[in-house]
Every structure is written in C-alpha cells, then in structure tokens.
Design a protein around this motif. Structure first.
Motif, PDB file in Angstrom:
ATOM      1  N   ALA A 236       0.836  -1.203   0.000  1.00 38.92           N
ATOM      2  CA  ALA A 236       0.000   0.000   0.000  1.00 38.92           C
ATOM      3  C   ALA A 236       0.872   1.255   0.000  1.00 38.92           C
TER       4      ALA A 236
ATOM      5  N   HIS B 193       2.446   1.841  -3.432  1.00 42.45           N
ATOM      6  CA  HIS B 193       1.493   2.397  -4.399  1.00 42.45           C
ATOM      7  C   HIS B 193       1.227   3.872  -4.098  1.00 42.45           C
ATOM      8  N   SER B 194       1.036   4.204  -2.818  1.00 43.59           N
ATOM      9  CA  SER B 194       0.820   5.612  -2.462  1.00 43.59           C
ATOM     10  C   SER B 194       2.023   6.458  -2.848  1.00 43.59           C
TER      11      SER B 194
ATOM     12  N   HIS C 106      -5.980   2.751  -9.530  1.00 43.40           N
ATOM     13  CA  HIS C 106      -5.695   1.368  -9.139  1.00 43.40           C
ATOM     14  C   HIS C 106      -4.743   0.655 -10.096  1.00 43.40           C
TER      15      HIS C 106
ATOM     16  N   PHE D  24      -2.980  -2.929  -9.578  1.00 42.17           N
ATOM     17  CA  PHE D  24      -3.575  -3.631  -8.436  1.00 42.17           C
ATOM     18  C   PHE D  24      -3.451  -5.148  -8.573  1.00 42.17           C
TER      19      PHE D  24
ATOM     20  N   GLU E  13      -9.086  -2.867  -2.973  1.00 40.34           N
ATOM     21  CA  GLU E  13      -8.224  -1.725  -2.708  1.00 40.34           C
ATOM     22  C   GLU E  13      -9.029  -0.432  -2.749  1.00 40.34           C
TER      23      GLU E  13
ATOM     24  N   VAL F  33      -8.284   3.820  -2.753  1.00 42.73           N
ATOM     25  CA  VAL F  33      -7.289   4.883  -2.860  1.00 42.73           C
ATOM     26  C   VAL F  33      -7.992   6.228  -2.685  1.00 42.73           C
TER      27      VAL F  33
ATOM     28  N   TYR G   8      -3.345   8.069  -0.319  1.00 38.40           N
ATOM     29  CA  TYR G   8      -3.693   6.957   0.558  1.00 38.40           C
ATOM     30  C   TYR G   8      -4.022   5.717  -0.259  1.00 38.40           C
ATOM     31  N   THR G   9      -3.582   4.586   0.237  1.00 34.37           N
ATOM     32  CA  THR G   9      -3.980   3.295  -0.313  1.00 34.37           C
ATOM     33  C   THR G   9      -4.301   2.379   0.859  1.00 34.37           C
TER      34      THR G   9
END
Length: 148
Positions: free
Chosen positions: A53, A56-57, A69, A72, A91, A93, A138-139
């Motif tokens: 997470a 990705h963020s 996403h 993902f 997920e 976000v 945020y993720t």
C-alpha cells in the motif's frame, strides 16, 4: 511512551514518517470502529500488505503512476504468494484528505469504497504518503485469508 518512541524509530529506519504511521493507525481504528458498528470482523494490519500500500501511495505521490488502481492485480498477486490461504482482495485509494476522519468519510461516502470496507476481509494494510506539494495519497488494501 517507550512503545511510541520505538514505533517512531522503526518508521524512520523504514523510511516511513511518523505522520504516515500515525495516519495509518488512525485510519485502521476508524475503519475497525465502523466495521464493529456494522457487525463485521476487525481487520488486522499486516506489514507485508502495508508495504504494498505504501509503495502504491508513493508511486502516486511522486507521479510515477497516475492516481488510481493501476497495478492492483500485480500487488494482489504478490500478496497472495506471501500470505498463504489468501483468496480475495480489494483496494481503496484517495488523495487530498488532511485527516484520517476525512479520508475514511470520503471512502464511506463512495459506494464502491464502502463495499470494500464492509467486505469479507480480515487483513489489511494502509499506506499514507505525502507528495512534494504536501498532498497526501492513501492506499488501503484488503485481503481475505482463510487460515486466520
């Protein structure tokens, strides 16, 4: 007090800010409070999920990937290999919220995001990363693992 200092030191060593760590913990508390209110099982934070997470963020915050996403399926596949017995994932976000309450409210006011929060999951990971302009991305990844 020692625990809080230990967490802050671990965050610094891991490259995660105390702000992000606190935000991630606050989001988890709010999500679990919501889930409890609706008769749903508590989510357990798992470091391997949080690492995905956070990555990705960070990618969204730095512009390495667009907001959304993208990737993902790759994140989910890596987590499924790391977490035996996992059989589902989702997920959420977001970006721009300045407090945990705001980001959770954004997700709860979105039917798709709320569906993930209310889903049949037992594990989670959260990444909150500030971009250079101060915008936080945020993720939250949700995983169902049968063996827990």
């Amino acid at each position: 007090m020692k625990l809080k200092i230990g967490i802050m030191m671990a965050c610094l060593l891991a490259g995660t800010s105390a702000f992000a760590q606190s935000m991630e913990e606050d989001i988890l508390v709010l999500i679990n409070k919501y889930r409890k209110k609706h008769g749903l099982a508590k989510l357990e934070m798992v470091s391997a999920i949080s690492a995905e997470a956070e990555k990705h963020s960070r990618n969204m915050a730095t512009g390495h990937t667009g907001f959304g996403h993208s990737g993902f399926d790759d994140r989910l596949n890596r987590l499924m290999r790391k977490l035996p017995g996992s059989n589902a994932g989702a997920e959420n976000v977001a970006y721009g919220a300045r407090t945990a309450e705001k980001v959770v409210d954004m997700w709860l006011n979105s039917p798709g995001h709320r569906k993930n929060i209310e889903g049949n999951y037992n594990l989670t990971g959260i990444g909150a990363i500030k971009g250079k302009d101060g915008t936080t991305f945020y993720t939250q990844i949700f995983i169902r693992q049968r063996s827990r």
